[in-house]
Design a protein around this motif. Structure first.
Motif, PDB file in Angstrom:
ATOM      1  N   VAL A   1       0.836  -1.194   0.000  1.00 54.81           N
ATOM      2  CA  VAL A   1       0.000   0.000   0.000  1.00 54.81           C
ATOM      3  C   VAL A   1       0.871   1.244   0.000  1.00 54.81           C
ATOM      4  N   MET A   2       0.639   2.105  -0.974  1.00 55.30           N
ATOM      5  CA  MET A   2       1.292   3.417  -0.979  1.00 55.30           C
ATOM      6  C   MET A   2       0.422   4.380  -0.181  1.00 55.30           C
ATOM      7  N   GLN A   3       0.888   4.746   0.997  1.00 57.91           N
ATOM      8  CA  GLN A   3       0.148   5.685   1.839  1.00 57.91           C
ATOM      9  C   GLN A   3       0.584   7.091   1.436  1.00 57.91           C
ATOM     10  N   GLY A   4      -0.027   7.547   0.355  1.00 56.65           N
ATOM     11  CA  GLY A   4       0.363   8.822  -0.242  1.00 56.65           C
ATOM     12  C   GLY A   4       1.138   8.613  -1.532  1.00 56.65           C
ATOM     13  N   ARG A   5       0.974   9.546  -2.463  1.00 58.39           N
ATOM     14  CA  ARG A   5       1.654   9.498  -3.754  1.00 58.39           C
ATOM     15  C   ARG A   5       2.291  10.855  -4.018  1.00 58.39           C
ATOM     16  N   VAL A   6       3.015  10.942  -5.135  1.00 63.06           N
ATOM     17  CA  VAL A   6       3.550  12.233  -5.568  1.00 63.06           C
ATOM     18  C   VAL A   6       2.887  12.625  -6.880  1.00 63.06           C
ATOM     19  N   HIS A   7       3.023  13.897  -7.218  1.00 57.79           N
ATOM     20  CA  HIS A   7       2.333  14.469  -8.365  1.00 57.79           C
ATOM     21  C   HIS A   7       3.333  15.239  -9.230  1.00 57.79           C
ATOM     22  N   TYR A   8       2.962  15.427 -10.467  1.00 60.51           N
ATOM     23  CA  TYR A   8       3.809  16.174 -11.397  1.00 60.51           C
ATOM     24  C   TYR A   8       4.087  17.587 -10.884  1.00 60.51           C
ATOM     25  N   TYR A   9       3.074  18.225 -10.268  1.00 61.08           N
ATOM     26  CA  TYR A   9       3.234  19.617  -9.835  1.00 61.08           C
ATOM     27  C   TYR A   9       4.245  19.776  -8.705  1.00 61.08           C
ATOM     28  N   GLU A  10       4.613  18.671  -8.039  1.00 64.80           N
ATOM     29  CA  GLU A  10       5.601  18.765  -6.973  1.00 64.80           C
ATOM     30  C   GLU A  10       7.024  18.926  -7.510  1.00 64.80           C
ATOM     31  N   GLY A  11       7.177  18.802  -8.814  1.00 66.59           N
ATOM     32  CA  GLY A  11       8.492  18.973  -9.419  1.00 66.59           C
ATOM     33  C   GLY A  11       9.130  17.691  -9.894  1.00 66.59           C
ATOM     34  N   TYR A  12       8.413  16.587  -9.758  1.00 60.41           N
ATOM     35  CA  TYR A  12       8.937  15.303 -10.203  1.00 60.41           C
ATOM     36  C   TYR A  12       8.646  15.089 -11.688  1.00 60.41           C
ATOM     37  N   SER A  13       9.471  14.240 -12.306  1.00 61.31           N
ATOM     38  CA  SER A  13       9.222  13.875 -13.694  1.00 61.31           C
ATOM     39  C   SER A  13       8.126  12.819 -13.754  1.00 61.31           C
TER      40      SER A  13
END
Length: 281
Positions: free
Chosen positions: A82-94
Motif C-alpha cells: 500500500v502506498m500511503q500517499g503518492r507524488v504528483h507532477y506539480y511537486e516537481g517530479y518527472s
C-alpha cells in the motif's frame, strides 16, 4: 527540483530489491491511496512499514494528507503493498519518477493495482463524499506531450505502443458494481480527467472538461494507470468526490475541504476494496 527523466530496468530492480529486503511478504495486490484516503492503510495487518525516503530513487510526498510510506502486509488474507500517499507532477517530479512505484510493484510480482484519488466533481449530480468508479480517463497532461512512457521503451515491461481501450479492467468493474449493490453503497461511475495542477480548475476549465465528457477531475492517477497497463497489470480505480462542481464560479475549493471529504469516503472505499480482495481467485 530537476527530476530524473528515465529509469533503466536495473535501477527499477534496485528499488524492488530494496523493498524485498525489508519485508517477508510477496505482494499480489498494490494500492495507491490519494489525498485524505491514507487511513485505509490502517486496515493492513501484520504490516511492515517502509518510509519512502529509505528507498533508492523513490519520490517523497510533499503534500498534506500523504503520509509518504509503504505499508506491506495482509488485507483479507491477501498480501498487499500500500502506498500511503503518492507524488504528483506539480511537486516537481518527472513523469517517470511519479510512476516509478508502479514499475517497482510490477517487478515485485503485483498482479492488480487498486488506484484511488480525491477528485473534484464535474458532473452536476455528484456530491462531496460520493465514490466514483472510474470507467475511463482523459489524459490532459499526456495530450500535451508529458507521457510517462516517453523515452526508451522498456521492452521487458511492455510494448512501445500499448493499447488503452480498456485501461480499467472490465471484469473488475463488474465485480465492483456487484459489491456496491450488495453492500448498499451508492456508487457513481464516470470518466476521470487528469490535469497538471496545482491550482484548482477555473469554472471555464470545468465547463470545457464537462463538454468533452469528464465527470471528475484531479491531478494524479492517469500516468500511473498508463504505466500499469504498459506492463499488463490489471487496474481498478476510484475517485473520492471531495467537492461539488463549481461550473459558475459561485464557490471556492480548498485542500482542507478535500481532506475532510476523505472522512466520508474512506468507509465506502474500504468496503469496496475489501470486497475486491475477497473476490480474487
Amino acid at each position: 527540483m530537476a527530476g530524473k527523466e528515465f529509469f533503466t530496468l536495473p535501477e527499477i530492480d534496485q528499488v524492488a530489491d530494496a523493498i524485498r529486503s525489508r519485508t517477508q511478504y510477496r505482494p499480489r495486490v498494490g494500492l495507491i491511496l490519494g489525498s485524505g484516503l491514507g487511513d485505509l492503510a490502517n486496515a493492513v495487518t501484520k504490516a511492515d512499514v517502509i518510509p519512502y525516503e529509505d528507498l533508492p530513487y523513490w519520490p517523497v510526498s510533499t503534500v498534506p494528507g500523504h503520509a509518504g510510506r509503504l505499508v506491506i502486509g495482509l488485507l483479507e488474507n491477501q498480501p498487499v503493498i500500500v502506498m500511503q500517499g503518492r507524488v504528483h507532477y506539480y511537486e516537481g517530479y518527472s513523469m517517470q519518477e511519479i510512476t516509478l512505484p508502479v514499475r517497482a510493484m510490477q517487478r515485485l510480482g503485483v498482479e492488480l493495482i487498486i488506484i484511488t484519488n480525491a477528485a473534484g466533481a464535474i458532473h452536476p449530480d455528484y456530491l462531496p463524499g460520493d465514490v466514483m468508479l472510474i470507467t475511463d480517463q482523459i489524459n490532459m497532461i499526456g495530450m500535451a506531450g508529458l507521457s510517462p512512457l516517453r523515452g526508451p521503451n522498456l521492452d521487458e515491461m511492455g510494448e512501445r505502443f500499448p493499447d488503452m481501450s480498456q485501461a480499467y479492467d472490465r471484469k473488475l468493474i463488474e465485480q465492483v458494481r456487484a459489491i456496491a449493490a450488495h453492500q448498499d453503497i451508492h456508487l457513481r461511475e464516470g470518466v476521470y480527467a487528469c490535469l497538471a495542477g496545482p491550482s484548482f480548475e477555473s469554472p471555464a476549465d470545468l465547463r470545457f472538461l464537462r463538454t468533452i465528457g469528464a465527470d471528475a477531475v484531479g491531478m494524479s492517477t492517469v500516468p500511473e494507470v498508463i504505466v500499469a497497463r504498459h506492463g499488463k497489470t490489471r487496474v481498478v480505480g476510484f475517485s473520492g468526490i471531495s467537492n461539488k462542481a463549481n461550473l459558475d464560479g459561485s464557490t471556492t475549493t480548498s485542500h482542507e475541504e478535500v481532506l475532510q471529504a476523505g472522512q466520508l469516503i474512506v468507509p465506502k472505499l474500504k468496503t469496496l476494496i475489501l470486497g475486491i480482495l475477497r473476490s480474487l481467485e
